[in-house]
Motif scaffolding. Structure first.
Motif, PDB file in Angstrom:
ATOM      1  N   ARG A 178     -12.611   7.078  34.624  1.00  0.00           N
ATOM      2  CA  ARG A 178     -12.156   7.574  33.529  1.00  0.00           C
ATOM      3  C   ARG A 178     -10.909   8.712  34.009  1.00  0.00           C
ATOM      4  N   ILE A 179     -11.670   9.453  34.711  1.00  0.00           N
ATOM      5  CA  ILE A 179     -10.746  10.760  35.248  1.00  0.00           C
ATOM      6  C   ILE A 179      -9.730   9.870  36.165  1.00  0.00           C
ATOM      7  N   ALA A 180     -10.028   9.177  36.964  1.00  0.00           N
ATOM      8  CA  ALA A 180      -9.035   8.546  37.881  1.00  0.00           C
ATOM      9  C   ALA A 180      -7.971   7.912  37.079  1.00  0.00           C
ATOM     10  N   PHE A 181      -8.156   7.156  36.034  1.00  0.00           N
ATOM     11  CA  PHE A 181      -7.155   6.545  35.047  1.00  0.00           C
ATOM     12  C   PHE A 181      -6.380   7.556  34.423  1.00  0.00           C
ATOM     13  N   LEU A 182      -7.096   8.747  33.779  1.00  0.00           N
ATOM     14  CA  LEU A 182      -6.211   9.575  33.271  1.00  0.00           C
ATOM     15  C   LEU A 182      -5.075  10.350  34.407  1.00  0.00           C
ATOM     16  N   LEU A 183      -5.732  10.404  35.374  1.00  0.00           N
ATOM     17  CA  LEU A 183      -4.800  11.359  36.483  1.00  0.00           C
ATOM     18  C   LEU A 183      -3.598  10.353  36.645  1.00  0.00           C
ATOM     19  N   GLU A 184      -3.838   8.916  36.924  1.00  0.00           N
ATOM     20  CA  GLU A 184      -2.666   8.071  37.159  1.00  0.00           C
ATOM     21  C   GLU A 184      -1.990   8.069  36.230  1.00  0.00           C
ATOM     22  N   ARG A 185      -2.343   8.156  34.930  1.00  0.00           N
ATOM     23  CA  ARG A 185      -1.565   8.007  33.661  1.00  0.00           C
ATOM     24  C   ARG A 185      -0.537   9.143  33.753  1.00  0.00           C
ATOM     25  N   GLU A 186      -1.040  10.180  34.211  1.00  0.00           N
ATOM     26  CA  GLU A 186      -0.077  11.229  34.154  1.00  0.00           C
ATOM     27  C   GLU A 186       0.746  11.522  35.283  1.00  0.00           C
ATOM     28  N   ASP A 187       0.714  10.725  36.335  1.00  0.00           N
ATOM     29  CA  ASP A 187       1.194  10.535  37.485  1.00  0.00           C
ATOM     30  C   ASP A 187       0.943  11.719  38.709  1.00  0.00           C
ATOM     31  N   ALA A 188      -0.194  12.038  38.508  1.00  0.00           N
ATOM     32  CA  ALA A 188      -0.733  13.082  39.441  1.00  0.00           C
ATOM     33  C   ALA A 188      -0.775  12.604  40.755  1.00  0.00           C
ATOM     34  N   SER A 189      -1.151  13.333  41.741  1.00  0.00           N
ATOM     35  CA  SER A 189      -1.129  13.231  43.073  1.00  0.00           C
ATOM     36  C   SER A 189      -2.226  11.893  43.511  1.00  0.00           C
TER      37      SER A 189
ATOM     38  N   LEU B 180      -0.741   1.210  34.157  1.00  0.00           N
ATOM     39  CA  LEU B 180      -0.532   0.263  33.048  1.00  0.00           C
ATOM     40  C   LEU B 180      -0.168   0.993  31.911  1.00  0.00           C
ATOM     41  N   ASP B 181      -0.732   2.090  31.507  1.00  0.00           N
ATOM     42  CA  ASP B 181      -0.428   2.666  29.991  1.00  0.00           C
ATOM     43  C   ASP B 181       1.005   3.130  30.187  1.00  0.00           C
ATOM     44  N   TRP B 182       1.815   2.878  31.267  1.00  0.00           N
ATOM     45  CA  TRP B 182       3.014   3.468  31.021  1.00  0.00           C
ATOM     46  C   TRP B 182       4.126   2.565  30.283  1.00  0.00           C
ATOM     47  N   GLN B 183       3.319   1.330  29.942  1.00  0.00           N
ATOM     48  CA  GLN B 183       4.263   0.693  28.889  1.00  0.00           C
ATOM     49  C   GLN B 183       4.777   1.226  27.643  1.00  0.00           C
ATOM     50  N   GLN B 184       4.020   2.414  27.339  1.00  0.00           N
ATOM     51  CA  GLN B 184       4.472   3.205  26.082  1.00  0.00           C
ATOM     52  C   GLN B 184       6.116   3.883  26.371  1.00  0.00           C
ATOM     53  N   TYR B 185       6.279   4.275  27.548  1.00  0.00           N
ATOM     54  CA  TYR B 185       7.562   4.572  27.777  1.00  0.00           C
ATOM     55  C   TYR B 185       8.722   3.756  27.566  1.00  0.00           C
ATOM     56  N   GLY B 186       8.437   2.348  27.999  1.00  0.00           N
ATOM     57  CA  GLY B 186       9.575   1.176  27.690  1.00  0.00           C
ATOM     58  C   GLY B 186       9.277   0.858  26.379  1.00  0.00           C
ATOM     59  N   CYS B 187       8.342   0.890  25.569  1.00  0.00           N
ATOM     60  CA  CYS B 187       8.058   0.559  24.111  1.00  0.00           C
ATOM     61  C   CYS B 187       9.097   1.634  23.220  1.00  0.00           C
ATOM     62  N   ALA B 188       8.775   2.830  23.655  1.00  0.00           N
ATOM     63  CA  ALA B 188       9.690   4.061  23.035  1.00  0.00           C
ATOM     64  C   ALA B 188      11.188   3.577  23.071  1.00  0.00           C
ATOM     65  N   ARG B 189      11.649   3.489  24.356  1.00  0.00           N
ATOM     66  CA  ARG B 189      13.303   3.167  24.901  1.00  0.00           C
ATOM     67  C   ARG B 189      13.655   1.885  24.048  1.00  0.00           C
TER      68      ARG B 189
ATOM     69  N   ASP C  64      -8.855  -3.869  29.153  1.00  0.00           N
ATOM     70  CA  ASP C  64      -9.471  -2.809  28.386  1.00  0.00           C
ATOM     71  C   ASP C  64      -8.199  -1.949  27.567  1.00  0.00           C
ATOM     72  N   LEU C  65      -7.237  -2.112  27.912  1.00  0.00           N
ATOM     73  CA  LEU C  65      -5.944  -1.633  27.213  1.00  0.00           C
ATOM     74  C   LEU C  65      -5.666  -2.451  26.012  1.00  0.00           C
ATOM     75  N   GLY C  66      -6.295  -3.742  25.685  1.00  0.00           N
ATOM     76  CA  GLY C  66      -5.906  -4.404  24.686  1.00  0.00           C
ATOM     77  C   GLY C  66      -5.071  -5.853  25.165  1.00  0.00           C
TER      78      GLY C  66
ATOM     79  N   PHE D  97      13.784  -9.944  26.747  1.00  0.00           N
ATOM     80  CA  PHE D  97      13.254  -8.778  27.681  1.00  0.00           C
ATOM     81  C   PHE D  97      11.977  -8.763  27.835  1.00  0.00           C
ATOM     82  N   ALA D  98      11.734  -8.220  28.855  1.00  0.00           N
ATOM     83  CA  ALA D  98      10.212  -7.975  29.224  1.00  0.00           C
ATOM     84  C   ALA D  98       9.914  -6.392  29.500  1.00  0.00           C
ATOM     85  N   ILE D  99       9.040  -5.888  28.589  1.00  0.00           N
ATOM     86  CA  ILE D  99       8.685  -4.516  28.998  1.00  0.00           C
ATOM     87  C   ILE D  99       7.481  -4.401  29.795  1.00  0.00           C
ATOM     88  N   ASP D 100       7.857  -4.080  31.176  1.00  0.00           N
ATOM     89  CA  ASP D 100       6.662  -4.073  32.182  1.00  0.00           C
ATOM     90  C   ASP D 100       6.333  -2.588  32.796  1.00  0.00           C
ATOM     91  N   SER D 101       5.095  -2.329  33.086  1.00  0.00           N
ATOM     92  CA  SER D 101       4.837  -1.195  33.365  1.00  0.00           C
ATOM     93  C   SER D 101       5.158  -0.963  34.821  1.00  0.00           C
TER      94      SER D 101
END
Length: 324
Positions: free
Chosen positions: A3-14, A289-298, A114-116, A277-281
């Motif tokens: 879960r920590i790794a997932f959250l770090l990837e989500r925030e584009d950490a090192s 994979l959770d970055w789809q939120q950015y495309g959805c907002a746009r 798991d993201l639905g 259109f395809a909204i793709d991570s």
């Protein structure tokens, strides 16, 4: 740890920070059940002081402090994305460690589930992109067998077969066409000679989007924004989007924060032209994979209706669309 790794990837950490936690997670699986102090955990191969502390806290039945901090700061990635993101049933563009992704196929598929999502498309690179370990015909056929076996485990979730296929200079595709015809979905993207002159680049894209094997035009301008920048490729966008609308090829809204492709003016042009259109991570790691939120907002900000987004289709309708 995962879960920590997932959250770090989500925030584009090192990637090095992420790898530390994924490596420590594998090491922790070898520990017996029950509490483990940090000193003992730190003796495991690949476990450092920070990851050892997380292991110690988790093994004692507590929420690790570092995880609690990450969860507290892990709010929505983009405002206005919720309604459209909830309508999406899948993701048409993601990578595994078979090409330039950082995680196994199974980890990407399970995270999408798991993201639905009900489905996702595995789209590792084609052979010409050697820097990304693009898949030869033989490796791609081997991957198809891996995906088939995984789907037997993950049903009713469905991992679809696909590829991100390079568009070559003349607009042809960088893979055997008979094999491409066997795949569930093909994303076609330009990765080379991105500064080609406007006229030949237009011809290149027109040939690709009119190819009946191509389902999605990936990151159409090839631009990079943010830290490492790259200008947009130059082409006749009106002509290319008109060809997409005529042929039924979806224009990708690439969700990577370093791409945000197409730019807003071209996104609005594609909408006005009648494209789907395809909204793709374009995820290369599970948390991305959770970055789809950015495309959805746009897309929501541009007024794009869910009915014009192929990710909202149930899997059988998606497959009927690609087959057509």
């Amino acid at each position: 740890m995962e879960r920590i790794a997932f959250l770090l990837e989500r925030e584009d950490a090192s990637p090095y920070r992420v790898k530390a936690f994924r490596t420590a997670a594998e090491a922790a699986r070898r520990l017996p059940a029950g509490p483990v102090d940090a000193a003992r955990a730190a003796r495991l191969p690949g476990v450092g002081p920070k990851t050892a502390q997380v292991i110690a806290e988790a093994s004692a039945g507590r929420v690790p402090g570092y995880l609690a901090e990450l969860e507290e700061s892990a709010g929505p990635l983009a405002e206005g994305a919720d309604a459209l993101r909830a309508a999406l049933k899948g993701d048409c563009h993601l990578h595994s460690d078979w090409s330039d992704g950082g995680s196994p196929i199974e980890a990407m598929a399970r995270t999408a589930r798991d993201l639905g999502h009900a489905w996702a498309v595995l789209t590792d690179h084609s052979p010409r992109l050697t820097v990304a370990r693009g898949l030869s015909v033989e490796r791609l056929r081997e991957q198809l067998e891996v995906v088939a076996a995984l789907n037997r485990e993950l049903a009713p979730f469905r991992l679809l077969t696909g590829i991100e296929c390079d568009i070559l200079d003349d607009g042809s595709l960088d893979q055997d066409e008979d094999l491409l015809a066997e795949l569930d979905l093909v994303v076609a993207s330009v990765h080379s000679r991105l500064r080609m002159e406007r006229a030949p680049m237009t011809r290149r894209l027109l040939a690709a989007v009119r190819n009946p094997l191509v389902d999605v035009l990936g990151h159409c301008t090839g631009r990079l924004v943010g830290g490492r920048t790259r200008p947009e490729s130059q082409f006749d966008a009106e002509a290319v989007f008109a060809a997409c609308a005529e042929s039924g090829t979806a224009v990708e809204i690439n969700c990577r924060p370093d791409r945000r492709d197409p730019p807003t003016r071209l996104l609005r042009l594609a909408i006005d032209t009648g494209c789907v259109f395809a909204i793709d991570s374009d995820a290369h790691a599970p948390g991305q994979l959770d970055w789809q939120q950015y495309g959805c907002a746009r897309a929501a900000d541009a007024g794009l209706e869910p009915e014009r987004i192929v990710n909202t289709l149930p899997v059988e309708e998606l497959l009927a669309w690609t087959a057509a």
